[in-house]
Design a protein around this motif. Sequence first.
Motif, PDB file in Angstrom:
ATOM      1  N   TYR A   1       0.809  -1.228   0.000  1.00 45.47           N
ATOM      2  CA  TYR A   1       0.000   0.000   0.000  1.00 45.47           C
ATOM      3  C   TYR A   1       0.836   1.270   0.000  1.00 45.47           C
ATOM      4  O   TYR A   1       0.325   2.353  -0.243  1.00 45.47           O
ATOM      5  CB  TYR A   1      -0.933   0.005   1.231  1.00 45.47           C
ATOM      6  CG  TYR A   1      -0.246  -0.350   2.534  1.00 45.47           C
ATOM      7  CD1 TYR A   1       0.506   0.587   3.238  1.00 45.47           C
ATOM      8  CD2 TYR A   1      -0.333  -1.649   3.060  1.00 45.47           C
ATOM      9  CE1 TYR A   1       1.136   0.253   4.423  1.00 45.47           C
ATOM     10  CE2 TYR A   1       0.293  -1.985   4.252  1.00 45.47           C
ATOM     11  CZ  TYR A   1       1.026  -1.026   4.922  1.00 45.47           C
ATOM     12  OH  TYR A   1       1.668  -1.360   6.093  1.00 45.47           O
TER      13      TYR A   1
ATOM     14  N   ARG B   1       1.719   1.430  14.021  1.00 41.13           N
ATOM     15  CA  ARG B   1       0.385   0.876  13.735  1.00 41.13           C
ATOM     16  C   ARG B   1       0.470  -0.641  13.572  1.00 41.13           C
ATOM     17  O   ARG B   1       1.411  -1.133  12.942  1.00 41.13           O
ATOM     18  CB  ARG B   1      -0.174   1.497  12.457  1.00 41.13           C
ATOM     19  CG  ARG B   1      -0.543   2.976  12.622  1.00 41.13           C
ATOM     20  CD  ARG B   1      -1.272   3.434  11.388  1.00 41.13           C
ATOM     21  NE  ARG B   1      -1.674   4.814  11.469  1.00 41.13           N
ATOM     22  CZ  ARG B   1      -2.292   5.447  10.465  1.00 41.13           C
ATOM     23  NH1 ARG B   1      -2.544   4.810   9.329  1.00 41.13           N
ATOM     24  NH2 ARG B   1      -2.645   6.712  10.589  1.00 41.13           N
TER      25      ARG B   1
ATOM     26  N   GLU C   1      -1.662  -2.224  11.840  1.00 45.21           N
ATOM     27  CA  GLU C   1      -2.150  -2.312  10.439  1.00 45.21           C
ATOM     28  C   GLU C   1      -3.358  -3.243  10.271  1.00 45.21           C
ATOM     29  O   GLU C   1      -4.335  -2.857   9.664  1.00 45.21           O
ATOM     30  CB  GLU C   1      -1.051  -2.681   9.434  1.00 45.21           C
ATOM     31  CG  GLU C   1       0.256  -1.873   9.537  1.00 45.21           C
ATOM     32  CD  GLU C   1       0.149  -0.380   9.214  1.00 45.21           C
ATOM     33  OE1 GLU C   1      -0.933   0.100   8.864  1.00 45.21           O
ATOM     34  OE2 GLU C   1       1.192   0.317   9.335  1.00 45.21           O
TER      35      GLU C   1
ATOM     36  N   MET D   1      -5.395   1.280   8.868  1.00 44.69           N
ATOM     37  CA  MET D   1      -6.057   1.991   7.768  1.00 44.69           C
ATOM     38  C   MET D   1      -7.455   1.410   7.574  1.00 44.69           C
ATOM     39  O   MET D   1      -7.667   0.214   7.758  1.00 44.69           O
ATOM     40  CB  MET D   1      -5.277   1.803   6.472  1.00 44.69           C
ATOM     41  CG  MET D   1      -3.949   2.514   6.466  1.00 44.69           C
ATOM     42  SD  MET D   1      -3.022   2.137   4.968  1.00 44.69           S
ATOM     43  CE  MET D   1      -2.310   0.570   5.410  1.00 44.69           C
TER      44      MET D   1
ATOM     45  N   PRO E   1      -8.008   6.707   6.470  1.00 47.27           N
ATOM     46  CA  PRO E   1      -8.450   5.951   5.293  1.00 47.27           C
ATOM     47  C   PRO E   1      -7.256   5.503   4.455  1.00 47.27           C
ATOM     48  O   PRO E   1      -6.247   6.219   4.374  1.00 47.27           O
ATOM     49  CB  PRO E   1      -9.291   6.971   4.521  1.00 47.27           C
ATOM     50  CG  PRO E   1      -8.687   8.297   4.898  1.00 47.27           C
ATOM     51  CD  PRO E   1      -8.238   8.148   6.335  1.00 47.27           C
TER      52      PRO E   1
ATOM     53  N   ILE F   1      -5.451   5.348   1.071  1.00 45.45           N
ATOM     54  CA  ILE F   1      -5.490   6.163  -0.144  1.00 45.45           C
ATOM     55  C   ILE F   1      -4.481   5.552  -1.117  1.00 45.45           C
ATOM     56  O   ILE F   1      -3.318   5.347  -0.745  1.00 45.45           O
ATOM     57  CB  ILE F   1      -5.113   7.635   0.144  1.00 45.45           C
ATOM     58  CG1 ILE F   1      -6.027   8.225   1.228  1.00 45.45           C
ATOM     59  CG2 ILE F   1      -5.179   8.473  -1.137  1.00 45.45           C
ATOM     60  CD1 ILE F   1      -5.676   9.658   1.638  1.00 45.45           C
TER      61      ILE F   1
ATOM     62  N   LEU G   1       3.439   8.882   0.926  1.00 49.83           N
ATOM     63  CA  LEU G   1       2.889   7.574   1.289  1.00 49.83           C
ATOM     64  C   LEU G   1       1.730   7.214   0.381  1.00 49.83           C
ATOM     65  O   LEU G   1       1.474   6.047   0.096  1.00 49.83           O
ATOM     66  CB  LEU G   1       2.407   7.581   2.741  1.00 49.83           C
ATOM     67  CG  LEU G   1       3.426   7.942   3.818  1.00 49.83           C
ATOM     68  CD1 LEU G   1       2.801   7.817   5.198  1.00 49.83           C
ATOM     69  CD2 LEU G   1       4.660   7.057   3.726  1.00 49.83           C
ATOM     70  N   TYR G   2       0.987   8.241  -0.086  1.00 53.47           N
ATOM     71  CA  TYR G   2      -0.176   8.022  -0.960  1.00 53.47           C
ATOM     72  C   TYR G   2      -0.357   9.282  -1.796  1.00 53.47           C
ATOM     73  O   TYR G   2       0.218  10.341  -1.491  1.00 53.47           O
ATOM     74  CB  TYR G   2      -1.434   7.727  -0.135  1.00 53.47           C
ATOM     75  CG  TYR G   2      -1.584   8.591   1.098  1.00 53.47           C
ATOM     76  CD1 TYR G   2      -2.116   9.866   1.021  1.00 53.47           C
ATOM     77  CD2 TYR G   2      -1.138   8.141   2.342  1.00 53.47           C
ATOM     78  CE1 TYR G   2      -2.218  10.669   2.138  1.00 53.47           C
ATOM     79  CE2 TYR G   2      -1.236   8.938   3.467  1.00 53.47           C
ATOM     80  CZ  TYR G   2      -1.776  10.199   3.359  1.00 53.47           C
ATOM     81  OH  TYR G   2      -1.869  10.999   4.466  1.00 53.47           O
TER      82      TYR G   2
HETATM   83  N1  5AD Z   1      -2.867   5.228   2.528  1.00 52.31           N
HETATM   84  C1  5AD Z   1      -3.110   5.585   3.806  1.00 52.31           C
HETATM   85  N2  5AD Z   1      -2.247   5.388   4.807  1.00 52.31           N
HETATM   86  C2  5AD Z   1      -1.070   4.821   4.501  1.00 52.31           C
HETATM   87  N3  5AD Z   1      -0.026   4.467   5.266  1.00 52.31           N
HETATM   88  C3  5AD Z   1       0.922   3.921   4.475  1.00 52.31           C
HETATM   89  N4  5AD Z   1       0.511   3.904   3.203  1.00 52.31           N
HETATM   90  C4  5AD Z   1      -0.734   4.448   3.186  1.00 52.31           C
HETATM   91  C5  5AD Z   1      -1.701   4.659   2.177  1.00 52.31           C
HETATM   92  N5  5AD Z   1      -1.474   4.304   0.904  1.00 52.31           N
HETATM   93  C6  5AD Z   1      -0.063   4.551   6.717  1.00 52.31           C
HETATM   94  C7  5AD Z   1       0.263   3.206   7.366  1.00 52.31           C
HETATM   95  C8  5AD Z   1       1.508   3.507   8.172  1.00 52.31           C
HETATM   96  C9  5AD Z   1       1.436   5.007   8.369  1.00 52.31           C
HETATM   97  C10 5AD Z   1       2.742   5.663   8.618  1.00 52.31           C
HETATM   98  O1  5AD Z   1       0.888   5.470   7.152  1.00 52.31           O
HETATM   99  O2  5AD Z   1      -0.803   2.792   8.226  1.00 52.31           O
HETATM  100  O3  5AD Z   1       1.561   2.843   9.413  1.00 52.31           O
END
Ligand code: 5AD
Length: 327
Positions: free
Chosen positions: A50, A142, A144, A183, A213, A215, A289-290
């Motif tokens: 993700y 987290r 997760e 998430m 959420p 993303i 991250l997204y």
């Molecule tokens: N969308 C939302 N949250 C994300 N994280 C990582 N990738 C995504 C994504 N695509 C969150 C994860 C991680 C935190 C740092 O960011 O839950 O633990």
Amino acid sequence: MRILDCLSDPAGWPALQEAAREIAIANFGHGVFLRGLIEISNYCRNDCRYCGIRRSNRCVERYRLNGETILACCETGYRIGLRTFVLQGGEDPTMTDEFLVPVITQIREKYPECAITLSLGERSEASYRALFEAGANRYLLRHETVNPVLYGDLHPEGMSLENRLNSLRTLKKIGFQTGTGFMVGVPGQTIEDIAEDLAFIRDLQPEMIGIGPFIPHSDTPLGHAPAGSVELTLASLSIARAICPTALIPSTTALASLSTDGRIRGILAGANVVMPNLSPVEERSKYSLYDGKAAFGAEAAEGIHMLERELNAVGYHISWDRGDYKH
Ligand code: 5AD
């Protein structure tokens, strides 16, 4: 009411949010705590399906901050009035204890009244202990998902739910105020999974809870999956507030990124923390991250007056104390 029943009943969500808001107000008034978020490295040895900064994403421009820059970020944040610094990063193998301990020691010496939070993934017990002894107080990790199959689907070989839960137990044992979370809407997740994640949180009673959420990030294997639901995220957050009345719960960046009023709606659903971005402006967009991750305006340290206005408009205000967990 059972957690799963609440999650399955959208007609009940407005009342659920209101009840959660009342619990937050009873414990914290209308004050919202701030945490200055310093994203210290976007290198990562992991390959979570993700995450935009996963190892195999060649499109990311990688960076890491040196100690001097991290301290300069703290200085900027301190001047603005921030009293918690969050050092967050990917699992960068160069972020060794030899690097981190002196940085944490210096922050601790320079800002004795501030909280230092780390969010640097899974490390050994010896490392967690060294970072704690250097002066870190809090750790975000987290879980997760507590579904081991889904955990396995989302994460690379070599990562396991068992290791993640062991890390959380170790952090608690050492004495960190510990945060966990998940998430909402990650591909493959069911409503039953979310109920299990919340039941796990109820049993663990973490000091901090991060729920945002999912993303999609276009350069990841899940890049074409739909984003998680804002409404279901808010319902999950409200349940977290109901089962952990005094926890520190941020209105997450992901929530603010997905919806223009996401940040405020999180507060109105029972969150009591906002984490303004304090990273150097020139690196900020690299910590992707997204897609569409908010890092400016009311989501940034420079935009704190905007945040204050947003909060004031719904009867809330910034609380300038460091906001430790109260047992
Ligand atoms: N969308 C939302 N949250 C994300 N994280 C990582 N990738 C995504 C994504 N695509 C969150 C994860 C991680 C935190 C740092 O960011 O839950 O633990």
